[in-house]
Design an enzyme around this catalytic site. Structure first.
Site, PDB file in Angstrom:
ATOM      1  N   TYR A 123      -2.782 -57.676  35.942  1.00 26.06           N
ATOM      2  CA  TYR A 123      -2.940 -58.643  35.056  1.00 26.06           C
ATOM      3  C   TYR A 123      -4.043 -59.895  35.168  1.00 26.06           C
ATOM      4  O   TYR A 123      -5.095 -60.227  34.579  1.00 26.06           O
ATOM      5  CB  TYR A 123      -1.584 -59.397  34.511  1.00 26.06           C
ATOM      6  N   LEU A 124      -3.871 -60.090  36.896  1.00 20.69           N
ATOM      7  CA  LEU A 124      -4.790 -61.204  37.168  1.00 20.69           C
ATOM      8  C   LEU A 124      -5.968 -60.599  37.362  1.00 20.69           C
ATOM      9  O   LEU A 124      -7.007 -61.468  37.341  1.00 20.69           O
ATOM     10  CB  LEU A 124      -4.052 -61.882  38.432  1.00 20.69           C
TER      11      LEU A 124
END
Length: 198
Positions: A123-124
């Protein structure tokens, strides 16, 4: 100012729409056909579209964009890439082509230097790539990176940048207030900032 909001029906997005309305802005909610729009302010313009398949005219008539969308915590890596990276990047490209005055990105703590081995690494990384596209787009931008979110309204007392405890909390109400401020405040021009509630 007429502002297109991606993620307008989400937990942060709904708060953001009310913040924008209270500031006198005209809001356009980018929503999917089956989205629950009942919580939006009554005079919100609805613009149907999907972040996985955006049309070239999605920003027409708008002066700014706020990206407050997310694929959600229960989706897999493929949807994270489609929404948080590819969808954001496509919207950035469309906004740049349309010459919009500001693009505000709701990002995340950790997106500046994603750890691929962390629980949120995928996600990051997606957020990082979207942020980098925005910084290189030529648009006037603001990137807000809150720490761990809570569903609280907050009290509008916030810390930014080096004053942030990365293990702290950020109330969604406070995040929404910052996003609404960043859309037209000169102090946020081309700024990337961590934030937390205090």
């Amino acid at each position: 100012m007429k502002i297109l909001v991606a993620g307008a029906t989400g937990k942060t997005g709904l708060r953001l729409m009310n913040e924008l309305k209270s500031k006198g802005h005209s809001t356009v909610a980018l929503v999917r056909e089956k989205s629950d729009t009942s919580g939006l302010p009554k005079d919100t313009e609805l613009r149907h579209g999907d972040l996985t398949d955006l049309q070239d005219d999605v920003c027409d008539g708008c002066a700014a964009v706020i990206f407050a969308a997310g694929s959600g915590g229960s989706t897999g890596p493929e949807m994270t890439e489609k929404v948080d990276r590819d969808g954001a990047q496509r919207l950035i490209d469309i906004a740049a082509s349309a010459g919009l005055s500001r693009f505000v990105m709701l990002s995340s703590v950790g997106a500046e230097d994603p750890d691929p081995d962390s629980e949120l690494g995928h996600y990051l990384q997606a957020k990082h790539e979207a942020d980098e596209r925005l910084k290189a787009s030529g648009l006037s931008y603001a990137i807000v990176r809150p720490v761990s979110l809570t569903d609280d309204d907050g009290n509008r007392e916030m810390a930014f940048g080096d004053d942030v405890d990365v293990k702290g909390k950020a109330a969604r109400g406070d995040v929404a207030a910052v996003l609404a401020q960043a859309v037209d405040d000169p102090k946020w021009t081309n700024k990337v900032a961590l934030m937390q509630s205090v």
